[in-house]
Design an enzyme around this catalytic site. Structure first.
Site, mmCIF file in Angstrom:
data_model
loop_
_atom_site.group_PDB
_atom_site.id
_atom_site.type_symbol
_atom_site.label_atom_id
_atom_site.label_comp_id
_atom_site.label_asym_id
_atom_site.label_seq_id
_atom_site.Cartn_x
_atom_site.Cartn_y
_atom_site.Cartn_z
ATOM 1 N N GLY A 46 12.087 40.097 60.203
ATOM 2 C CA GLY A 46 10.961 39.414 61.043
ATOM 3 C C GLY A 46 11.438 38.780 62.152
ATOM 4 O O GLY A 46 10.845 38.740 63.351
ATOM 5 N N ALA A 93 11.264 37.155 57.493
ATOM 6 C CA ALA A 93 10.298 36.316 56.657
ATOM 7 C C ALA A 93 11.167 35.490 55.506
ATOM 8 O O ALA A 93 12.091 36.048 55.315
ATOM 9 C CB ALA A 93 9.441 37.447 56.142
ATOM 10 N N GLU A 135 11.912 41.522 64.761
ATOM 11 C CA GLU A 135 10.629 41.873 65.157
ATOM 12 C C GLU A 135 10.090 40.729 66.031
ATOM 13 O O GLU A 135 9.272 41.300 67.040
ATOM 14 C CB GLU A 135 9.670 42.089 63.904
ATOM 15 C CG GLU A 135 9.974 43.339 63.247
ATOM 16 C CD GLU A 135 9.451 43.606 61.639
ATOM 17 O OE1 GLU A 135 9.406 42.347 61.052
ATOM 18 O OE2 GLU A 135 9.151 44.520 61.360
ATOM 19 N N GLU A 185 15.435 44.897 55.766
ATOM 20 C CA GLU A 185 14.470 44.795 54.581
ATOM 21 C C GLU A 185 14.654 45.579 53.268
ATOM 22 O O GLU A 185 14.181 45.381 52.378
ATOM 23 C CB GLU A 185 12.937 44.991 55.168
ATOM 24 C CG GLU A 185 12.420 43.847 56.213
ATOM 25 C CD GLU A 185 12.900 44.240 57.564
ATOM 26 O OE1 GLU A 185 13.755 44.884 57.907
ATOM 27 O OE2 GLU A 185 12.156 43.724 58.555
HETATM 28 N N1 DAK Z 1 14.526 33.733 53.645
HETATM 29 C C1 DAK Z 1 14.826 32.938 52.769
HETATM 30 N N2 DAK Z 1 15.789 32.072 52.910
HETATM 31 C C2 DAK Z 1 16.769 32.620 53.674
HETATM 32 C C3 DAK Z 1 16.713 33.665 54.457
HETATM 33 C C4 DAK Z 1 15.244 34.221 54.065
HETATM 34 N N3 DAK Z 1 15.118 35.485 55.124
HETATM 35 N N4 DAK Z 1 17.808 33.781 55.064
HETATM 36 C C5 DAK Z 1 18.724 32.745 54.577
HETATM 37 N N5 DAK Z 1 18.090 32.164 53.709
HETATM 38 C C6 DAK Z 1 18.547 30.771 53.132
HETATM 39 C C7 DAK Z 1 19.559 31.224 51.966
HETATM 40 O O1 DAK Z 1 18.729 31.431 50.860
HETATM 41 C C8 DAK Z 1 20.369 30.013 51.856
HETATM 42 O O2 DAK Z 1 19.591 28.970 50.974
HETATM 43 P P1 DAK Z 1 20.313 28.079 49.918
HETATM 44 O O3 DAK Z 1 20.938 28.958 49.088
HETATM 45 O O4 DAK Z 1 21.012 27.166 50.947
HETATM 46 O O5 DAK Z 1 19.161 27.430 49.452
HETATM 47 C C9 DAK Z 1 20.520 29.338 53.316
HETATM 48 O O6 DAK Z 1 19.276 30.233 53.925
HETATM 49 C C10 DAK Z 1 21.550 29.911 53.964
HETATM 50 O O7 DAK Z 1 21.856 31.282 53.836
HETATM 51 P P2 DAK Z 1 23.271 31.877 53.487
HETATM 52 O O8 DAK Z 1 24.135 31.011 52.755
HETATM 53 O O9 DAK Z 1 23.118 33.533 53.431
HETATM 54 O O10 DAK Z 1 23.771 31.737 55.225
HETATM 55 P P3 DAK Z 1 24.947 32.712 56.135
HETATM 56 O O11 DAK Z 1 25.304 31.886 57.182
HETATM 57 O O12 DAK Z 1 26.058 32.979 54.991
HETATM 58 O O13 DAK Z 1 24.022 34.155 56.219
HETATM 59 C C11 DAK Z 1 22.374 35.475 57.162
HETATM 60 C C12 DAK Z 1 23.215 34.190 57.190
HETATM 61 C C13 DAK Z 1 21.173 35.429 58.020
HETATM 62 C C14 DAK Z 1 23.203 36.852 57.437
HETATM 63 C C15 DAK Z 1 21.842 35.573 55.582
HETATM 64 O O14 DAK Z 1 21.224 34.294 55.161
HETATM 65 C C16 DAK Z 1 21.078 36.595 55.222
HETATM 66 O O15 DAK Z 1 21.375 38.012 55.100
HETATM 67 N N6 DAK Z 1 19.818 36.372 55.050
HETATM 68 C C17 DAK Z 1 18.505 37.325 54.862
HETATM 69 C C18 DAK Z 1 18.191 38.182 55.896
HETATM 70 C C19 DAK Z 1 17.117 39.224 55.359
HETATM 71 O O16 DAK Z 1 17.439 39.920 54.484
HETATM 72 N N7 DAK Z 1 16.123 39.239 56.172
HETATM 73 C C20 DAK Z 1 15.054 40.198 56.046
HETATM 74 C C21 DAK Z 1 13.890 39.305 55.375
HETATM 75 S S1 DAK Z 1 12.355 40.121 54.784
HETATM 76 C C22 DAK Z 1 4.973 40.829 57.165
HETATM 77 C C23 DAK Z 1 5.853 41.039 58.212
HETATM 78 C C24 DAK Z 1 7.255 40.907 58.340
HETATM 79 C C25 DAK Z 1 7.789 40.626 57.297
HETATM 80 C C26 DAK Z 1 7.123 40.390 56.112
HETATM 81 C C27 DAK Z 1 5.938 40.433 56.035
HETATM 82 N N8 DAK Z 1 3.880 40.959 57.004
HETATM 83 C C28 DAK Z 1 2.976 41.006 58.284
HETATM 84 C C29 DAK Z 1 2.974 40.721 55.978
HETATM 85 C C30 DAK Z 1 9.275 40.514 57.336
HETATM 86 C C31 DAK Z 1 10.116 40.520 56.306
HETATM 87 C C32 DAK Z 1 11.545 40.317 56.389
HETATM 88 O O17 DAK Z 1 11.773 39.760 57.372
#
Ligand code: DAK
Length: 255
Positions: free
Chosen positions: A106, A63, A109, A129
């Site tokens: 997500g 997400a 998922e 998460e």
């Molecule tokens: N959200 C927003 N922006 C993201 C992002 C994300 N999940 N993942 C990456 N980005 C953005 C970064 O902020 C960065 O943006 P700028 O700084 O250029 O503006 C750009 O993408 C490049 O990211 P990185 O520089 O980090 O890229 P890398 O290749 O070095 O690393 C990575 C890739 C995928 C390993 C890393 O970006 C990362 O760890 N991302 C976060 C992964 C994460 O924590 N995912 C879980 C998110 S929480 C719901 C149901 C489900 C959910 C929510 C609600 N409901 C039913 C209500 C789910 C929640 C989640 O998934």
């Protein structure tokens, strides 16, 4: 466009998430587009299988964290973001996830909402998460446990550490691992092969596997027996068996 949708020959469609600058994070627009395309595919009588893919380096990083960082509980509820997952859950046709690169949160998922997961050997799966103060919210605690069991799930969810495609396959989270540059071709070939099968049988198989998994074994077996018997009322069963006996390829009509 943040998603690209194509109807391809052979009765299949391809849906690609196309937001690589944000690692294909699932913001509201992407979610709404995925839901709309999956719904359209579901109602398209010519289509029998959908492949969902990302871009070459990332399937989806979950997400959009930036879009929910400041939200409160009520706002999260009012956003109605469960709609996308509901459309995927309701899709009666086979879904294949073609995973290259990261499938996180997500994104993992989303892959788990598919019926088959084809992963590249460089793909990484994870539920990170907890690292941003939340927990899986689209089935991660339940689908992962049902796929790989309690101990692997707990390790992934509590540590947030990703796992490799090979490990995911060994655990039962992935159907098949292929070289990264073959993922899409393999997923599309498999989709075409499935689309060439009798669609009513394909639907029944999907229904039975998914519904039966949440039922007591006796009831699920009874439901399987009924579905099995009902297939003998289809033209495709007659055609399939006749074609086998006559040593020719079957011509399925979906009735
Ligand atoms: N959200 C927003 N922006 C993201 C992002 C994300 N999940 N993942 C990456 N980005 C953005 C970064 O902020 C960065 O943006 P700028 O700084 O250029 O503006 C750009 O993408 C490049 O990211 P990185 O520089 O980090 O890229 P890398 O290749 O070095 O690393 C990575 C890739 C995928 C390993 C890393 O970006 C990362 O760890 N991302 C976060 C992964 C994460 O924590 N995912 C879980 C998110 S929480 C719901 C149901 C489900 C959910 C929510 C609600 N409901 C039913 C209500 C789910 C929640 C989640 O998934």
């Amino acid at each position: 466009m943040e998603t690209l949708y194509e109807r391809l020959d052979g009765g299949i469609a391809l849906l690609r998430i196309n937001r690589p600058e944000a690692r294909n994070a699932l913001n509201m627009a992407v979610r709404e587009q995925i839901a709309a395309h999956v719904a359209a595919m579901t109602h398209d009588a010519e289509l029998h299988c959908l492949v969902i893919a990302g871009t070459p380096k990332v399937f989806a990083a979950g997400a959009d964290i930036k879009a929910m960082a400041d939200a409160g509980a009520s706002e999260m509820m009012l956003r109605g973001s469960d709609a996308i997952w509901q459309v995927l859950r309701d899709c009666p046709k086979p879904l294949i996830a073609a995973v290259n690169g990261w499938a996180l949160g997500g994104g993992c998922e989303l892959a788990m909402h598919a019926d088959i997961i084809i992963a590249g050997d460089g793909a990484r799966f994870g539920q990170p998460e907890i690292k941003v103060g939340i927990m899986p919210g689209a089935g991660g605690t339940q689908r992962l446990t049902r796929s790989v069991g309690k101990f692997k799930t707990m390790k992934m969810l509590l540590s947030g550490e990703p796992i490799s495609a090979i490990e995911a396959e060994r655990m039962g989270l992935v159907s098949e691992v292929v070289p990264d540059d073959e993922v899409l071709d393999r997923a599309l070939a498999l989709a075409r092969a499935i689309a060439a099968m009798p669609p009513i049988a394909a639907r029944r198989i999907k229904q039975l596997v998914l519904t039966g998994a949440d039922m007591p074994l006796g009831a699920a077996l009874a439901m399987e027996r009924t579905a099995f018997e009902l297939l003998f009322d289809t033209q495709d069963q007659k055609e399939g068996m006749r074609a086998f006996i006559e040593k020719r390829a079957p011509r399925f009509v979906g009735r």
